[in-house]
Scaffold this motif. Structure first.
Motif, short mmCIF file in Angstrom:
data_model
loop_
_atom_site.label_atom_id
_atom_site.label_comp_id
_atom_site.label_asym_id
_atom_site.label_seq_id
_atom_site.Cartn_x
_atom_site.Cartn_y
_atom_site.Cartn_z
N ALA A 71 2.37 14.99 -3.87
CA ALA A 71 1.72 14.04 -4.76
C ALA A 71 2.73 13.32 -5.63
N THR B 214 5.32 3.25 -5.87
CA THR B 214 4.45 4.20 -6.58
C THR B 214 4.30 3.85 -8.06
N GLY C 124 -2.42 8.72 -9.47
CA GLY C 124 -1.32 8.57 -8.51
C GLY C 124 -1.78 8.68 -7.09
N TYR C 125 -0.93 9.28 -6.30
CA TYR C 125 -1.12 9.25 -4.86
C TYR C 125 -0.92 10.65 -4.28
N TRP C 126 -1.63 10.89 -3.17
CA TRP C 126 -1.58 12.20 -2.52
C TRP C 126 -1.36 12.06 -1.03
N SER D 102 4.43 6.35 -11.34
CA SER D 102 4.36 7.77 -10.98
C SER D 102 5.70 8.40 -11.26
N GLN E 14 0.84 -1.18 0.00
CA GLN E 14 0.00 0.00 0.00
C GLN E 14 0.88 1.24 0.00
N VAL E 15 0.60 2.16 -0.91
CA VAL E 15 1.39 3.37 -1.02
C VAL E 15 0.87 4.41 -0.04
N GLN E 16 1.79 5.06 0.63
CA GLN E 16 1.44 6.16 1.53
C GLN E 16 2.38 7.32 1.31
#
Length: 124
Positions: free
Chosen positions: A96, A28, A112-114, A31, A1-3
């Motif tokens: 991000a 990621t 992507g991820y934030w 990304s 899990q990406v954090q």
């Protein structure tokens, strides 16, 4: 899990400095662009500073010469050094990790991820 965990915000007087950090855990994937965005009350989110996978950086005109984005690949951490802060820099800052950098948008974009955001308050 990406954090993505962003930190380092606070309250400073105009002319002061802050260093924001964004610790990335997990893979990621694709990304290729990491960046800092901010959102002030009543305003839309805007891109502040971005860094590509090859290390190329881009800045919003409002922060050029005052903010510096860097990335420590060994520590998987993104930084934003903010100097000569102004009251108009007051906002919640988000890191991000997104798919690519868009010249049209002048910001990282895509999927992507934030991070959850860190508050920066600059008083006059």
């Amino acid at each position: 899990q990406v954090q993505l965990v962003d930190s380092g915000g606070g309250s400073v007087q105009a002319g002061g400095s802050l260093l924001l950090s964004c610790a990335v855990s997990g893979d990621t994937g694709s990304s290729n662009c990491m960046g800092w965005f901010r959102q002030a009350p009543g305003k839309e989110r805007e891109g502040v500073a971005h860094i590509d996978a090859d290390g190329s950086t881009n800045y919003a005109d409002s922060v050029k010469g005052r903010f510096t984005i860097t990335k420590d690949n060994a520590e998987n951490t993104l930084f934003l050094q903010m100097n000569s802060l102004k009251p108009e820099d007051t906002a919640i800052y988000y890191c991000a990790a997104l798919t690519y950098y868009s010249d049209l948008l002048a910001a990282c974009t895509g999927f992507g991820y934030w991070g959850r955001g860190t508050q920066v308050t600059v008083s006059s």
